[in-house]
Design a protein around this motif. Structure first.
Motif, PDB file in Angstrom:
ATOM      1  N   UNK A  38       0.841  -1.199   0.000  1.00 45.76           N
ATOM      2  CA  UNK A  38       0.000   0.000   0.000  1.00 45.76           C
ATOM      3  C   UNK A  38       0.874   1.246   0.000  1.00 45.76           C
ATOM      4  N   UNK A  39       0.622   2.146  -0.929  1.00 49.25           N
ATOM      5  CA  UNK A  39       1.296   3.438  -0.955  1.00 49.25           C
ATOM      6  C   UNK A  39       0.310   4.522  -0.586  1.00 49.25           C
ATOM      7  N   UNK A  40       0.648   5.364   0.368  1.00 47.87           N
ATOM      8  CA  UNK A  40      -0.292   6.396   0.792  1.00 47.87           C
ATOM      9  C   UNK A  40       0.433   7.668   1.202  1.00 47.87           C
ATOM     10  N   UNK A  41      -0.336   8.744   1.277  1.00 51.06           N
ATOM     11  CA  UNK A  41       0.145  10.009   1.810  1.00 51.06           C
ATOM     12  C   UNK A  41      -0.322  10.070   3.259  1.00 51.06           C
ATOM     13  N   UNK A  42       0.555  10.326   4.213  1.00 52.17           N
ATOM     14  CA  UNK A  42       0.174  10.300   5.629  1.00 52.17           C
ATOM     15  C   UNK A  42      -0.631  11.528   6.051  1.00 52.17           C
ATOM     16  N   UNK A  43      -1.884  11.523   5.671  1.00 51.93           N
ATOM     17  CA  UNK A  43      -2.814  12.595   6.006  1.00 51.93           C
ATOM     18  C   UNK A  43      -4.059  11.968   6.632  1.00 51.93           C
ATOM     19  N   UNK A  59      -6.629  -8.208   8.969  1.00 49.84           N
ATOM     20  CA  UNK A  59      -6.063  -9.480   9.414  1.00 49.84           C
ATOM     21  C   UNK A  59      -7.091 -10.595   9.292  1.00 49.84           C
ATOM     22  N   UNK A  60      -8.332 -10.283   9.646  1.00 48.89           N
ATOM     23  CA  UNK A  60      -9.407 -11.265   9.524  1.00 48.89           C
ATOM     24  C   UNK A  60      -9.565 -11.739   8.080  1.00 48.89           C
ATOM     25  N   UNK A  61      -9.283 -10.852   7.144  1.00 56.15           N
ATOM     26  CA  UNK A  61      -9.400 -11.184   5.726  1.00 56.15           C
ATOM     27  C   UNK A  61      -8.133 -11.837   5.186  1.00 56.15           C
ATOM     28  N   UNK A  62      -7.160 -12.063   6.080  1.00 53.11           N
ATOM     29  CA  UNK A  62      -5.927 -12.703   5.652  1.00 53.11           C
ATOM     30  C   UNK A  62      -4.969 -11.767   4.955  1.00 53.11           C
ATOM     31  N   UNK A  63      -5.073 -10.478   5.256  1.00 52.07           N
ATOM     32  CA  UNK A  63      -4.243  -9.479   4.582  1.00 52.07           C
ATOM     33  C   UNK A  63      -3.278  -8.818   5.560  1.00 52.07           C
ATOM     34  N   UNK A  64      -2.067  -8.621   5.111  1.00 51.92           N
ATOM     35  CA  UNK A  64      -1.057  -7.894   5.881  1.00 51.92           C
ATOM     36  C   UNK A  64      -0.600  -6.701   5.053  1.00 51.92           C
ATOM     37  N   UNK A  65      -0.999  -5.480   5.433  1.00 48.58           N
ATOM     38  CA  UNK A  65      -0.591  -4.313   4.649  1.00 48.58           C
ATOM     39  C   UNK A  65       0.869  -3.944   4.896  1.00 48.58           C
ATOM     40  N   UNK A  66       1.605  -3.735   3.823  1.00 46.99           N
ATOM     41  CA  UNK A  66       2.968  -3.223   3.895  1.00 46.99           C
ATOM     42  C   UNK A  66       2.910  -1.801   3.352  1.00 46.99           C
ATOM     43  N   UNK A  67       2.968  -0.826   4.256  1.00 45.79           N
ATOM     44  CA  UNK A  67       2.685   0.567   3.907  1.00 45.79           C
ATOM     45  C   UNK A  67       3.966   1.348   3.603  1.00 45.79           C
ATOM     46  N   UNK A  68       3.939   2.066   2.495  1.00 45.67           N
ATOM     47  CA  UNK A  68       4.992   3.008   2.134  1.00 45.67           C
ATOM     48  C   UNK A  68       4.354   4.388   2.025  1.00 45.67           C
ATOM     49  N   UNK A  69       4.967   5.388   2.654  1.00 48.04           N
ATOM     50  CA  UNK A  69       4.405   6.731   2.603  1.00 48.04           C
ATOM     51  C   UNK A  69       5.110   7.580   1.549  1.00 48.04           C
ATOM     52  N   UNK A  70       4.350   8.537   1.003  1.00 44.70           N
ATOM     53  CA  UNK A  70       4.858   9.417  -0.048  1.00 44.70           C
ATOM     54  C   UNK A  70       4.489  10.860   0.277  1.00 44.70           C
ATOM     55  N   UNK A  71       5.252  11.781  -0.290  1.00 42.17           N
ATOM     56  CA  UNK A  71       5.035  13.203  -0.063  1.00 42.17           C
ATOM     57  C   UNK A  71       3.937  13.786  -0.949  1.00 42.17           C
ATOM     58  N   UNK A  72       3.611  13.085  -2.040  1.00 41.90           N
ATOM     59  CA  UNK A  72       2.577  13.578  -2.944  1.00 41.90           C
ATOM     60  C   UNK A  72       2.066  12.435  -3.801  1.00 41.90           C
ATOM     61  N   UNK A  73       0.883  12.638  -4.404  1.00 40.97           N
ATOM     62  CA  UNK A  73       0.334  11.636  -5.298  1.00 40.97           C
ATOM     63  C   UNK A  73       1.219  11.327  -6.494  1.00 40.97           C
ATOM     64  N   UNK A  74       1.747  12.356  -7.185  1.00 37.50           N
ATOM     65  CA  UNK A  74       2.629  12.077  -8.321  1.00 37.50           C
ATOM     66  C   UNK A  74       3.822  11.201  -7.952  1.00 37.50           C
ATOM     67  N   UNK A  75       4.370  11.366  -6.747  1.00 41.53           N
ATOM     68  CA  UNK A  75       5.481  10.505  -6.317  1.00 41.53           C
ATOM     69  C   UNK A  75       5.025   9.064  -6.150  1.00 41.53           C
ATOM     70  N   UNK A  76       3.824   8.881  -5.605  1.00 41.21           N
ATOM     71  CA  UNK A  76       3.293   7.527  -5.422  1.00 41.21           C
ATOM     72  C   UNK A  76       3.008   6.865  -6.759  1.00 41.21           C
ATOM     73  N   UNK A  77       2.622   7.656  -7.748  1.00 45.68           N
ATOM     74  CA  UNK A  77       2.333   7.114  -9.076  1.00 45.68           C
ATOM     75  C   UNK A  77       3.572   6.449  -9.666  1.00 45.68           C
ATOM     76  N   UNK A  78       4.726   7.022  -9.433  1.00 48.30           N
ATOM     77  CA  UNK A  78       5.958   6.434  -9.964  1.00 48.30           C
ATOM     78  C   UNK A  78       6.163   5.024  -9.424  1.00 48.30           C
TER      79      UNK A  78
END
Length: 346
Positions: A38-43, A59-78
């Protein structure tokens, strides 16, 4: 032409049986948890992801999120384009730009609307008297200071940048000689406003509550709806590859987002520790998070259909300011089926 009617029609193709299928059907226990990148902006608009994780729904759904934060949407798009992300939680405008360049991505939920607001630093705020139009505020500032007001926002192509330019030129009708737009990241914008390095800029919660709390001379000058009507903000998008390969996981994510937004609205006190732990990192206290949740700059909304028309309008404006080369049809960008299924199963 991409319209709300067309997307509603597309959602109806699921059929009554699919829309009433229990949530448990999309939260099957996995032998091995699936790591979701998961890539997100910490807001604050990203809070539903953190709440969903804290409440144990992912967790109940069997998912483990691995979160990476970005400074802006365009950066996350890359990162999204490189294949290092499955899920994007940030502004919708960069997705339009990315789709124009061939990235196959689906917006499956919204998290917040009208979240970008304009904050005036102490020097600029002195001219923002009641009933003084914004254009006149900027004009008076330049006349008194001898320089244009420096306004910080995120890079060209982002929702904050587009929103600021739309407000300045289309709504406020400001004179371009009276302002200078400075591009920088979210944290840098917050710090620049606090330090007086810029005279104002676009911020989202919890940054709005942080800067106004630390310096009462910093003022909220324009709300999101004033800057861009029904301003589309943070969305949850997944790559087409992830949606095709892991449809149950995608559904579980959207269902958890819907549940989280409902809980945030019903019981802010319950979700405050999760949000503080994710966004505060020891620097933002619970009181600030509570103020941010009650702020007029905070409007959580999970329905992706509600921002289709506004996204189309924003795209047209991005063409006008040069963030996009051409107007791209939005057919296929929004996929409301997972949202509709989540709501039907509540």
């Amino acid at each position: 032409m991409f319209t709300r009617r067309r997307i509603l029609k597309a959602g109806s193709l699921l059929g009554a049986a699919a829309l009433t299928q229990p949530v448990q059907a999309f939260a099957q226990t996995r032998a091995t948890p699936l790591t979701v990148k998961v890539g997100l902006i910490p807001i604050l608009a990203a809070a539903p992801i953190y709440v969903a994780e804290k409440e144990g729904w992912l967790k109940e759904a069997g998912l483990t999120p691995a979160v990476t934060t970005f400074e802006s949407g365009p950066n996350a798009i890359q990162a999204l384009a490189s294949g290092t992300l499955d899920v994007y939680v940030a502004g919708v405008a960069p997705l339009v730009v990315a789709r124009a360049r061939g990235l196959d991505i689906k917006v499956v939920a919204s998290t917040a609307i009208e979240e970008n607001v304009f904050i005036a630093g102490p020097k600029l705020a002195r001219f923002a008297e009641k009933d003084v139009p914004p254009a006149e505020v900027f004009k008076r500032f330049r006349a008194a200071m001898g320089v244009p007001a420096r306004l910080a926002t995120q890079p060209l192509g982002s929702v904050p940048n587009t929103t600021l330019q739309y407000w300045l030129w289309e709504v406020a009708k400001a004179d371009p000689k009276d302002v200078t737009i400075v591009s920088m990241g979210i944290d840098a914008t917050q710090q620049a406003i606090l330090a007086g390095a810029v005279d104002g800029g676009t911020l989202r919660e919890p940054a709005v509550s942080i800067v106004t709390g630390r310096n009462p001379e910093i003022k909220l000058m324009a709300l999101g709806g004033e800057m861009f009507p029904n301003q589309p903000g943070t969305v949850v998008a997944v790559t087409k590859a992830f949606l095709d390969k892991q449809p149950d996981a995608a559904q579980a994510i959207v269902t958890s987002i819907v549940r989280a937004i409902d809980l945030i609205g019903r019981d802010p006190a319950q979700v405050t520790p999760a949000i503080e732990g994710a966004l505060g990192k020891g620097l933002i206290d619970s009181a600030t998070i509570r103020r941010a949740l009650a702020s007029p700059a905070t409007r959580f909304s999970a329905d992706p259909r509600s921002i289709v028309d506004a996204t189309a309008a924003m795209q047209k404006y991005q063409v006008k300011i040069g963030a996009l080369d051409r107007d791209v049809p939005l057919d296929g960008l929004f996929d409301p089926r997972l949202y509709e299924r989540a709501v039907a199963a509540k």
